[in-house]
Scaffold this active site. Structure first.
Site, mmCIF file in Angstrom:
data_model
loop_
_atom_site.group_PDB
_atom_site.id
_atom_site.type_symbol
_atom_site.label_atom_id
_atom_site.label_comp_id
_atom_site.label_asym_id
_atom_site.label_seq_id
_atom_site.Cartn_x
_atom_site.Cartn_y
_atom_site.Cartn_z
ATOM 1 N N CYS A 1 0.803 -1.231 0.000
ATOM 2 C CA CYS A 1 0.000 0.000 0.000
ATOM 3 C C CYS A 1 0.833 1.278 0.000
ATOM 4 O O CYS A 1 0.811 2.046 -0.955
ATOM 5 C CB CYS A 1 -0.931 0.009 1.211
ATOM 6 S SG CYS A 1 -2.288 -1.174 1.097
ATOM 7 N N ILE A 2 1.552 1.524 1.076
ATOM 8 C CA ILE A 2 2.145 2.846 1.287
ATOM 9 C C ILE A 2 3.190 3.220 0.228
ATOM 10 O O ILE A 2 3.214 4.370 -0.221
ATOM 11 C CB ILE A 2 2.718 2.966 2.721
ATOM 12 C CG1 ILE A 2 1.598 2.753 3.740
ATOM 13 C CG2 ILE A 2 3.338 4.344 2.937
ATOM 14 C CD1 ILE A 2 2.044 2.785 5.169
#
Length: 441
Positions: free
Chosen positions: A280-281
């Site tokens: 994700c990040i």
């Protein structure tokens, strides 16, 4: 609402309400597999689709490849014929709800790679039946559901909102989180039409034990997901930059964060580390950055955060080299033990892990490397294959330094404390280290 739409909505809603609907999950990774098993747990029949034959074979034999999902759960669902893992996509014709949970990485240039979504949508269009609900859960740029998926699904005779239904609901999966799972994490959902929203919201209300928040469009839901992870990326970048400033000023950044956390309002603690990792990040903010560029907006804050987080592996190696030099040792001659490869503790996922970048930079320094990670056996950095080793007293004693990159709970930190010549802890793992050569990020 027309007669045809009402009829389709009623038919599908009845199936969902009575749990006679068959659910298809496309993509059985860290998002799709837990979701599929949670839907089984709520009383639905589930067919799980994945092109990876190895995954399908393991699941049919009751074997999990996700650290926080037990073999017993999978074995029970398969043996009781509530869950059918398959790579036969023609079986999409027999499902009533299809959830797309495929990867959405970035290209080498940092732009969105939505080829997996396109592939999934094509397979669905070729095999689906009428009165089917399709929900995209893969994280993507705003507009994907309407501009990309909808035209693919409508290539045949089906009309979205009339014959079939389409919605977007971003996944919210945090591997290894013992407090929040699929069942108790609120869902956000946006439908192409009112009918699409109605049936998709009903479906999730039958699957999760908490709130389903309806938004006005798939674009809002797509953007909401990017906000979640960009918020984290920027705040992590802030404390990573703060850690670099604090190091130069000889201030303990962890004590600063602890002190700031005493404020009961207006502050949310984030902690520094060797970088950011996971599915994700490191990826999602690039989708938002790209989306902004398509509309003439330069997201300079997101770009800056990206650069700060990307700089952390070099910062870690530079500090390790300085600590070794202070002991009269050259890093090129040193034996280094690295603790942890996965991007977060107590899971077996090392996608985009900052540890890989630290290890790569240590390789460039030509030091000896031993890697300890109880959750994985082997991994690759560039063209080099690494096999992990067990943590032993002898291993620690022979090392010139131990670098903690992932703070797994199962690591014997007292063993490291007692026998290491030098400890560099990038995760503030242990407040009680007594080793005189113990350093925190």
């Amino acid at each position: 609402m027309g007669i045809k739409i009402e009829s389709s909505v009623l038919a599908l809603s009845n199936k969902i309400n009575t749990k006679s609907a068959t659910i298809g999950v496309v993509g059985l990774g860290y998002v799709g597999l837990p979701l599929a098993l949670e839907i089984v747990n709520k009383g639905f029949q589930v067919i799980g689709f994945d092109k990876d034959y190895k995954k399908i074979s393991k699941l049919n034999n009751g074997v999990s490849y996700i650290a926080d999902m037990s073999n017993a759960i999978i074995e029970k669902a398969v043996n009781e014929e509530d869950f059918e893992p398959t790579n036969d996509f023609s079986k999409l014709a027999y499902v009533d709800v299809i959830i797309i949970c495929v990867p959405t990485p970035t290209t080498a240039g940092g732009t969105p790679n939505i080829s997996y979504i396109v592939d999934a949508a094509d397979l669905i269009e070729q095999n689906m039946s009428s009165d089917t609900l399709i929900i995209l859960e893969s994280t993507t740029y705003p507009g994907t559901t309407e501009e990309l998926v909808q035209p693919i699904l409508e290539k045949g005779d089906f009309v979205i909102g009339q014959d079939i239904f389409l919605a977007y609901s971003p996944e919210r999966v945090d591997p290894g989180n013992l407090n929040f799972s699929v069942s108790n994490t609120p869902k956000v959902v946006g439908g192409i039409t009112a009918a699409c929203l109605e049936v998709s919201k009903l479906f999730y209300e039958k699957v999760i034990n908490t709130n389903v928040f309806a938004v006005t469009s798939p674009q809002v839901a797509e953007m909401e997901k990017l906000l979640e992870n960009t918020f984290r990326q920027i705040n992590i970048a802030l404390v990573n930059e703060l850690s670099q400033i604090c190091h130069k000023m000889d201030i303990d950044v962890w004590e600063v964060i602890e002190a700031a956390s005493t404020k009961p309002y207006g502050f949310m603690p984030f902690t520094p580390g060797p970088g950011v990792g996971g599915h994700c990040i490191p990826v999602d903010p690039k989708y938002l950055l790209w989306a902004g560029q398509q509309h003439g907006i330069s997201a300079t804050l997101i770009e800056a955060a990206d650069k700060i987080n990307d700089s952390m592996p070099s910062f870690v190696v530079e500090r390790l080299e300085n600590y070794l030099n202070a002991q009269g040792k050259e890093i090129s001659d040193a034996e280094i033990v690295v603790i942890g490869v996965t991007y977060k503790p107590n899971i077996n996922d090392f996608r985009e892990s900052p540890a890989l970048h630290v290890i790569d930079k240590l390789k460039e320094k030509q030091c000896g490397l031993k890697i300890v990670d109880p959750f994985i056996e082997t991994f690759q950095v560039d063209n080099d294959i690494f096999n992990t080793v067990s943590l032993t007293k002898e291993l620690i004693r022979k090392a010139d330094a131990v670098v903690i990159l992932t703070n797994h709970a199962t690591i014997d930190y007292s063993l490291i404390d007692q026998h290491a010549a030098l400890i560099f802890d990038t995760r503030n793992t242990h407040y009680l280290f007594e080793n005189e050569k113990y350093y925190k990020l």
